[in-house]
Design an enzyme around this catalytic site. Structure first.
Site, PDB file in Angstrom:
ATOM      1  N   GLY A 210       0.832  -1.195   0.000  1.00 35.61           N
ATOM      2  CA  GLY A 210       0.000   0.000   0.000  1.00 35.61           C
ATOM      3  C   GLY A 210       0.868   1.247   0.000  1.00 35.61           C
ATOM      4  N   CYS A 211       0.282   2.348  -0.446  1.00 39.70           N
ATOM      5  CA  CYS A 211       1.059   3.576  -0.601  1.00 39.70           C
ATOM      6  C   CYS A 211       1.461   4.158   0.758  1.00 39.70           C
ATOM      7  CB  CYS A 211       0.272   4.595  -1.421  1.00 39.70           C
ATOM      8  SG  CYS A 211      -1.428   4.847  -0.882  1.00 39.70           S
ATOM      9  N   TYR A 212       0.494   4.334   1.666  1.00 42.72           N
ATOM     10  CA  TYR A 212       0.838   4.862   2.984  1.00 42.72           C
ATOM     11  C   TYR A 212       1.842   3.950   3.693  1.00 42.72           C
ATOM     12  CZ  TYR A 212      -3.092   8.256   2.901  1.00 42.72           C
ATOM     13  OH  TYR A 212      -3.959   9.287   2.622  1.00 42.72           O
TER      14      TYR A 212
END
EC number: 1.2.1.38
Lengths: 342, 342, 342, 342
Positions: free
Chosen positions: A149-151
């Site tokens: 995931g990006c975060y």
């Protein structure tokens, strides 16, 4: 040369993936999947790709895809993605899964956060997490990768070196993250309607965002190589929406431990990433624009008023999604890891 | 004190109208209409109005509205609006119609551009066009006002003084307009999804935008006070989408006539608006930010390379919609025209 | 392999040039020039290039540059640029000049628009104009190229095919252009201070912008291959500032001639660019985002209310500056024209 | 009627102040001060005020100002402001000081953070801090008010009710704040040059921002009404720059104490502001757009993973500067506190 299929090419991660693959000398895109029966030309869906690919989206069976492609990228919603992944893997197609389906470690946690049973639970906990800076050996030659995931990418790359160096406590970590709007996907919604989110800044998903257990799990795993049985890490993660297209900045607060000084914090970051092509420890707090449109991550750390303070930046669509996916693809297929990503 | 009802309060023109009416000493908002049966509190729909109004949206009949309100503002889609207007007028409620329904002069043109029969065709051509700077006398005391379109307001205020002064030809006028995204309304669509229109600029509705016949009609009418039978004006109008919330700038090109010089062009604009509270002729090309969040219009004119070139700016939601509506409301009800608009 | 020097690397065109050259397999950047004596590392000036180049800016003499470089790119202010170009050429260094110095055809016009005498007037009118789509043969193997202005690129690529096909008149052309803010350069000024130009749209340089005579000259030259002595083209050009980083959209109005229909206009555009790698005629009005961060140009044309209407989009920093410069560099040096630009 | 002078009218706080005063029925602006000798018309400095004021900036002595004005607003840089304030007060002019000069409690802290001696140190610690929600009684009728900083306003309004209610610890408070770019003032700088900060998000002033000791002091003071001698509060404050014009959102993390639950946290906020005209406790995390262009503050609180988490939003130029200044002016002069601010 690897023949490549893409599920979910019409969204933003699909678009960025195609831009990267257009430059990849060893990848040939052979199938773009859709569940609709119209078969629009790719340049109608993404005018940005006019002249880059002469392809239409197609509604193909998994068998048809398996005939055309060696590797698939799945940019589908969770659950839908795992179903397709399982089918592809059973037909010998390698998969980089950009959904969240294989990122958590067990079916119970998945059900708790995603609200439904996992369609391919047997692979949970066994699928490499596609952050090459931490798990490169597991990724090389793998058949299935859980693309991060990006975060989590922004948080994990900043925190892991300090956890490993024993410079911060495992308890009480706060991750205050800010993301551009493309992170919310391409489906129009009121929250991301231009006049709603432009010229505005807001917190969302306070206490409930699904990237929180992902950060917990991967930090626990990455920081505890002895697998000693101490308590898993639980971070407090707060995402915010920034009126810009792309970029994530995470400001991270942790309790110092051992010899944590501004100098030792920076030293730990520098040492961890000295040989990494895409992660740099930088001397001043970075801006998201420093890494926009690149596969890079910049991390900065210091100590202020009794807290270790870290700042990390990535492009959420590239290092936070499609660039990482290509990096994983390169490792899975034996290509130079940086191909198409410089 | 006028009791006020608002149809379509949940959109952007509704929001701006309510902000203005919150400051209006002689207006009391008594009904906010919705066609749904839930009755959300206004502050759920518009958190911006928290603390300003303690009202819920309600699904009321026209009879109920007529009991509660002296004046209604209709911010409804075309056709739907005219039906409501006719009903309200028949019950003695005055109406400012913010839709396009009463702006054109005849049922045929309406059908041609809006694609359906007009539900209240008898009032077409007889309803005052709510641009007080040009039609103040007709507006005072009227029962129904056709509130102008945003683009037409910017074009008509710039062009009319020059047509009246005989400084430009009636043929060959080009109106190249640029609008902020709030002009597209509050319903989420791909075109106005943040990552689509942010950091982008595009033309749309080329040759087909419904404000084109509105500009034609009002310019023809306003510039030809003798009602001589010469040919109606037909402008070429091109709208564009600017990545900002609000504001319209129109750049206008016209063929000079008579004594058109930079000085005479500016003089005609200055003279026309010398006594207007909301329109100013300015000495340098204006920016939309000069009038954002106000009911003002700035116009500038010169002559370049054989063309008269005009630039006008307004806030599309205020002078281009809700501010004009309050200005008309003030004139209809006998209040000072500038009430709540300074 | 070509060894490359860059003058003026600290601005936005310098940054984009370096990003492109970082991917160029046949270019090696060997010198970054500055007139200051501090020698900052490139990554201090452009954190975006961290990890891409390990270079410092240097204050070198032209002789020193000539020893290190085969080709120089000059991203300097006008006049300053021509002085350096002349020096470099006399030492056998090829030059792509990104300033405006060699774009006009004669010293008189230059003096009139730029306000000072040209420092290298003998080369005016003889230096190829670096728009390969129109002047490829002159560019191949040349020693000095006048890299085009950003606005002129957008206007000339749209208009030339129609002038050549005889579908529009040479008189009365209006070019209404809109540019992102990076076009104004990297020096802080009130006009481009964030809170001034954000959420605002304005016209500037009305009737006085220096790209106007450049468009005039190149259109006259490109459209009149017979060099018949008819009158030079004079366009009315109006630039506007859009609150976005990058992108130019030009909306162009011209008087139809001969058989101008929507179909014939599109056909002329399609035919002109059928074999061009970077220019596409597209079926719907394009958005700047379709070409952002690319070396591409999309053009669209139609006929509306008696005018030919064209819309073209480019990225002002790439096809409008540094991408075109690399394209010219490739042609000058005999590399594949598209190297580093796909 | 109060006659008003403004020092530093050419910046953004000056502009917002003038917009508010234009609507104030009891304020008459009689002098706009400048230290330059040209006397530009206000509408040249702020085209937004065209038609609102017919005033020029003037270079007047303090004696001249004292003849013309009853109250002055000073929007000057620190140190310069205190000098003017002292001069004005000695001539009987009341002052709202929008600089930071009177916000800290003692000369030593001032010197430490501002790097120079305080020019009017005797008034430090005795000047009311202009946050009426906390210090209304001291403000009413005062001669000099220290108008609060923007970040401190957002932090203090959120934290004080919880400190007073004993729901959070005084140690370990983290204030992660995000501000629009207007907070950086109107002087062009590279950091706030449009193409630098647009589409970017960054932290700045990490550990060094001057609003940190201001938050410390006011929280200590506001939360400790018994003036018991326990340790002063020290918060960790990190400001960030958001690509938008205006708005501050602070995300605040604190250690729970006593009976801290989501419900008790919200209850404490609601109770504290139940009768305040400009502060509301809201049920969902607010966005800056909910309060943009208003004098309002929205606060939200909950408990997540062992931390009390607060979110507050204000318009940095209004509740964070000029709106608060007018609110203070109203209280100083005996006008209704909400005049010109609804």
């Amino acid at each position: 040369m690897a023949r490549v299929a893409i599920y979910g090419a019409s969204g933003y991660t699909g678009l960025e993936l195609l831009k990267l693959l257009a430059r990849h000398p060893h990848a040939q895109v052979t199938a773009l999947l859709t569940r609709q029966d119209e078969a629009p030309h790719l340049s109608e869906i993404h005018p940005q790709l006019t002249g880059s690919f002469d392809l239409r989206l197609e509604n193909l069976s998994v068998d048809q895809v398996a005939e055309r492609a060696d590797v698939a990228f799945t940019c589908l919603p969770h659950a839908a993605s795992a179903e397709v992944c399982a089918d592809l893997l059973s037909r010998g197609v390698k998969v980089v899964d950009l959904s969240a389906d294989y990122r958590l470690g067990d079916a119970g946690t998945y059900q708790q956060w995603y609200g439904h049973e996992h369609p391919d639970a047997a692979r949970l906990g066994k699928t490499p997490y596609g952050l090459p800076e931490l798990f490169r050996e597991q990724i090389i030659g793998a058949d299935l990768i859980a693309n991060p995931g990006c975060y989590p990418t922004s948080a994990i790359l900043a925190l892991t070196p300090l956890l490993r160096a024993g410079l911060i406590e495992r308890e009480g970590i706060v991750v205050d993250s800010k993301s551009g709007v493309s992170g919310a996907g391409r489906t129009p919604k009121l929250l991301t309607h231009y006049p709603e989110c432009n010229e505005s800044f807001s917190a969302y998903g306070v206490g409930t965002h699904r990237h929180m257990p992902e950060i917990d799990r991967v930090l626990s795993m990455a920081s505890d190589q002895s697998k000693a049985s101490h308590k898993a890490i639980e971070v407090l993660f707060t995402p915010h929406l920034v009126p810009m297209d792309r970029g994530i900045l995470s400001t991270i607060y942790a309790t110092p431990k051992g010899d944590a000084t501004p100098a030792s914090v920076m030293a730990a970051l520098k040492e961890a990433y000295a040989n990494e092509p895409f992660v740099s420890a930088v001397e001043a707090p970075p801006a998201t624009k420093h890494v926009a449109h690149t596969n890079r991550c910049h991390v900065y750390g210091t100590v202020v008023r009794g807290k270790v303070l870290l700042v990390s930046v990535i492009d959420n669509l590239i290092k936070g999604a499609s660039g990482a996916a290509v990096q994983n693809f390169n490792l899975m297929c034996g290509f130079d890891e940086t191909t198409a990503l410089r």
